[in-house]
Enzyme design. Structure first.
Site, PDB file in Angstrom:
ATOM      1  N   LYS A 122       0.707  -1.151  -0.029  1.00  0.00           N
ATOM      2  CA  LYS A 122      -0.119  -0.070   0.144  1.00  0.00           C
ATOM      3  C   LYS A 122       0.953   1.374   0.024  1.00  0.00           C
ATOM      4  O   LYS A 122       0.557   2.080  -0.843  1.00  0.00           O
ATOM      5  CB  LYS A 122      -0.937   0.173   1.053  1.00  0.00           C
ATOM      6  CG  LYS A 122      -1.880  -1.138   1.114  1.00  0.00           C
ATOM      7  CD  LYS A 122      -3.074  -1.045   2.267  1.00  0.00           C
ATOM      8  CE  LYS A 122      -2.350  -1.195   3.859  1.00  0.00           C
ATOM      9  NZ  LYS A 122      -2.048  -2.697   3.906  1.00  0.00           N
ATOM     10  N   THR A 123       1.921   1.487   0.913  1.00  0.00           N
ATOM     11  CA  THR A 123       2.685   2.606   0.878  1.00  0.00           C
ATOM     12  C   THR A 123       3.343   2.700  -0.394  1.00  0.00           C
ATOM     13  O   THR A 123       3.433   3.981  -0.821  1.00  0.00           O
ATOM     14  CB  THR A 123       3.579   2.318   2.234  1.00  0.00           C
ATOM     15  OG1 THR A 123       2.963   2.235   3.555  1.00  0.00           O
ATOM     16  CG2 THR A 123       4.315   3.818   2.391  1.00  0.00           C
ATOM     17  N   GLU A 166      -3.788   5.868   1.726  1.00  0.00           N
ATOM     18  CA  GLU A 166      -3.928   4.354   1.903  1.00  0.00           C
ATOM     19  C   GLU A 166      -5.403   3.865   2.586  1.00  0.00           C
ATOM     20  O   GLU A 166      -5.663   4.481   3.550  1.00  0.00           O
ATOM     21  CB  GLU A 166      -2.872   3.779   2.928  1.00  0.00           C
ATOM     22  CG  GLU A 166      -1.402   4.159   2.214  1.00  0.00           C
ATOM     23  CD  GLU A 166      -0.089   3.643   2.990  1.00  0.00           C
ATOM     24  OE1 GLU A 166      -0.496   2.641   3.778  1.00  0.00           O
ATOM     25  OE2 GLU A 166       0.855   3.947   2.956  1.00  0.00           O
TER      26      GLU A 166
END
Length: 459
Positions: A122-123, A166
């Protein structure tokens, strides 16, 4: 549920304001004219940043911190009912919101809210997409789960209708979000201290996909097993990415440079073909990039801008981050704390020039260690040498009978050279004695294992 009214800014108190996401939301509300304060256990670079912006931060969580005028209190999932500020808020009958609920309300104030979800990646994907939106001069508001160098933090407050964040599945917080575009990078077993099993996790991601409106879009990894269970019946558009032509986006001609950074030919809808080069290593980042590119195409970003942005992206803090070199040993730090993430990182490291690969791993939480003990051993066995630190408990107090010594036994059974030391000092002394010129050292985990490499480098 209490509703934040941006036309009438009020006083909001954050319990756990030093968290990456909480700090970003606090900064956003302060910028919008809200009176923001909060507390955290200890001082950090993020709390210092918040203080510099006029936000009052208390260190240590005590009921007396909350004596002033407060209209709403925001909590993270890590805050327990016995927390003194949690109890004080309820004793005063103050309106309360979870971090996810606040995020969802904020997203509704933007024309194009985008949520990037998935068990892993995600990051990095949010950071890649952020670079693209900034290079396209779309002036987005960004909320990232790590420090992106180009914005000098994890939060960027823009003035346009684009909002990118996110969307974490833990405690189902992403089900309170309000995205118009959603991305699902992958789905795997994790956070089994909250979810019952993989089926429970998949059900949550299905519910996340169902949040998307009819005029929205889901961008999803086409290799997810039984994909139709997640996508059938959705009213929104669905775009897939994956490893072959069964997906709308897929790569070919994958090559790596001397530092393990991939380049590839991307095949897209309508037989579109484009070449991309990344400045972050590993095949897993090709998948992250495909998701970001699919989003950029959806937003009609120019191809040249996408290519330029991905070339400019050199990584986020703690994602295969080169920290320096000591005695000819390259020191890398990575946030990987799940077997799938460890495997992806160590496979990426195989393309990076080195003699022997040393991995210092700090398991994160007792529950995750117990759930994936054998899987951790298999993934770590990709390194030449493994050094284990003690388990980082995070929010957990019950050790469930787990210890790094048990993981060491599993690695030894696989014939892997593995050492376990209870303290960082012992690990650092061992590495100084055994790592030699040409080796690569990766410190790995979601706790404070990064300190080991920084100490060796004299930082």
């Amino acid at each position: 549920m209490y509703q934040i009214d941006f036309s009438h800014p009020c006083s909001v108190y954050f319990v756990g304001i030093g968290g990456v996401s909480m700090g970003g939301l606090a900064e956003l509300l302060a910028d919008a004219g809200f009176t923001v304060s909060g507390s955290d256990r200890s001082r950090s670079a993020l709390t210092d940043l918040l203080s510099s912006k006029g936000i009052k931060v208390f260190y240590g969580q005590r009921a007396e911190n909350m004596t002033g005028p407060i209209d709403c209190v925001v909590f993270t999932s890590a805050i327990r009912p016995d927390n003194p500020e949690y109890m004080a808020a309820h004793e005063r009958n103050l309106p309360c919101l979870t971090r996810g609920q606040l995020m969802g309300q904020i997203m509704k104030h933007y024309d194009m809210p985008i949520g990037i979800s998935g068990t892993h990646g995600k990051t990095t994907t949010t950071s890649m997409a952020s670079e693209i939106l900034m290079h396209a001069n779309l002036d987005p508001t960004l909320s990232i789960g790590g420090i992106l160098k180009d914005i000098g933090g994890n939060m960027r407050i823009g003035k346009s209708g684009y909002f990118l964040t996110e969307a974490c599945e833990y405690t189902n917080s992403f089900l309170d979000f309000a995205p118009k575009v959603g991305i699902i990078l992958n789905i795997g077993e994790d956070h089994l201290d909250f979810f019952k099993d993989l089926a429970d996790i998949r059900h949550s991601f299905r519910r996340f996909a169902m949040l998307l409106p009819k005029d929205g879009c889901l961008i999803i990894n086409g290799e997810i097993e039984n994909l139709s269970e997640l996508t059938d019946g959705l009213s929104c558009r669905v775009i897939t990415f994956g490893g072959d032509s069964s997906s709308d986006y897929y790569p070919s001609d994958l090559q790596y440079d001397a530092l393990g950074n991939p380049s590839f030919l991307l095949h897209g809808p309508n037989r579109q073909e484009r070449s991309f080069s990344l400045q972050v290593p590993g095949e897993h980042n090709v998948y992250n990039a495909m998701a970001a590119i699919a989003l950029a195409d959806l937003l009609a970003v120019n191809d040249a801008v996408i290519m330029e942005a991905l070339r400019a992206y050199t990584g986020t803090d703690r994602r295969f981050e080169y920290k320096g070199s000591v005695g000819g040993v390259a020191v890398i730090d990575d946030y990987a704390h799940h077997p799938a993430e460890i495997t992806a990182t160590l496979k990426a490291a195989a393309h990076y020039p080195h003699r022997k690969l040393w991995c210092v791993f700090q398991p994160h939480t007792y529950s995750r260690t117990k759930a994936f003990l054998k899987e951790f051993a298999l993934s770590l066995s990709l390194a030449d040498h493994v050094v284990l630190a003690e388990i980082y408990p995070a929010r957990e107090t019950d050790d469930l009978g787990m210890s790094s010594a048990l993981l060491q036994q599993e690695l030894a059974a696989l014939g892997k050279d593995c050492h376990y030391f209870p303290t960082f000092d012992e690990i650092e002394n061992f590495l100084l004695e055994n790592c030699i010129n040409g080796d690569m050292l990766i410190t790995m985990g979601a706790g404070d294992v990064v300190k080991i490499g920084e100490t060796l480098l004299g930082n």
